[in-house]
Design an enzyme around this catalytic site. Structure first.
Site, PDB file in Angstrom:
ATOM      1  N   CYS A  51      -2.646  -0.128   7.304  1.00 12.85           N
ATOM      2  CA  CYS A  51      -1.838   1.085   7.209  1.00 12.85           C
ATOM      3  C   CYS A  51      -1.937   1.909   8.487  1.00 12.85           C
ATOM      4  CB  CYS A  51      -2.247   1.893   5.988  1.00 12.85           C
ATOM      5  SG  CYS A  51      -1.835   1.042   4.443  1.00 12.85           S
ATOM      6  N   HIS A 104       0.857  -1.186   0.000  1.00  6.68           N
ATOM      7  CA  HIS A 104       0.000   0.000   0.000  1.00  6.68           C
ATOM      8  C   HIS A 104       0.892   1.234   0.000  1.00  6.68           C
ATOM      9  CE1 HIS A 104      -3.956  -1.836   1.714  1.00  6.68           C
ATOM     10  NE2 HIS A 104      -3.314  -2.716   0.949  1.00  6.68           N
ATOM     11  N   CYS A 107      -6.343   2.316   5.585  1.00 11.01           N
ATOM     12  CA  CYS A 107      -7.044   1.105   6.015  1.00 11.01           C
ATOM     13  C   CYS A 107      -6.487   0.673   7.377  1.00 11.01           C
ATOM     14  CB  CYS A 107      -6.850  -0.004   4.983  1.00 11.01           C
ATOM     15  SG  CYS A 107      -5.152  -0.644   4.907  1.00 11.01           S
ATOM     16  N   GLU A 162       0.937   3.936   1.772  1.00 15.26           N
ATOM     17  CA  GLU A 162       1.394   4.392   3.083  1.00 15.26           C
ATOM     18  C   GLU A 162       2.549   3.538   3.598  1.00 15.26           C
ATOM     19  OE1 GLU A 162      -3.220   4.666   3.328  1.00 15.26           O
ATOM     20  OE2 GLU A 162      -1.730   3.518   2.211  1.00 15.26           O
TER      21      GLU A 162
END
Length: 161
Positions: free
Chosen positions: A99, A48, A96, A50
């Site tokens: 993260c 992801h 999410c 992040e």
């Protein structure tokens, strides 16, 4: 946020959901790490934006620490600089749960995000992991920065995919 949006555009070129992130230094003038979703490009479910930006920021800080002269005659320690205290993470979409957990554990001081994620957001929409009082660190959360631009990019992506 504009830098994070530029990162999000790179995700689309790789076939990924357009989410981009940057980690800024404590004074807000230096990008320590940047990332965009790379799950499709790498086959890594944890890739992801992040997480990648946090990893790259820590690597930047480690490289800087490794190249700095030893202070007071002491030895330098290779690596080990994982705390991103004072830093700001800017991301185009609300993080999410995975993260959000990584953000808390990295000790980032502040998170700035654009679009809310009503289906999976963990910074106030569905959950509020980052402000959970049971955790040992709670970054400041600022939401809605360039939210329309961030949401538009996501909407356009999902219309065609």
């Amino acid at each position: 946020m504009r830098l994070a949006l530029d990162e999000a555009e790179q995700a689309v070129r790789g076939g990924d959901v357009p989410v981009g992130a940057v980690v800024l230094s404590a004074d807000g003038t230096t990008v320590l790490g940047a990332g965009h979703n790379e799950r499709e490009a790498t086959g890594d479910p944890t890739a992801h934006a992040e997480v990648l930006a946090l990893r790259r920021a820590a690597a930047t800080l480690n490289a800087a620490a490794d190249s700095a002269p030893a202070e007071h005659g002491g030895e330098r320690r290779a690596g080990g600089r994982w705390r991103l205290s004072g830093c700001t993470l800017v991301v185009t979409l609300e993080p999410c749960t995975m993260c959000a957990g990584a953000i808390v554990l990295s000790r980032v001081d502040r998170v700035v995000y654009g679009a809310r994620d009503e289906k999976a957001g963990a910074a106030g929409s569905l959950w509020d992991v980052m402000r959970d009082r049971r955790l040992n660190h709670r970054p400041e959360v600022i939401e809605g920065v360039l939210a329309d631009d961030c949401a538009r990019m996501l909407t356009e992506f999902f219309r065609t995919h």
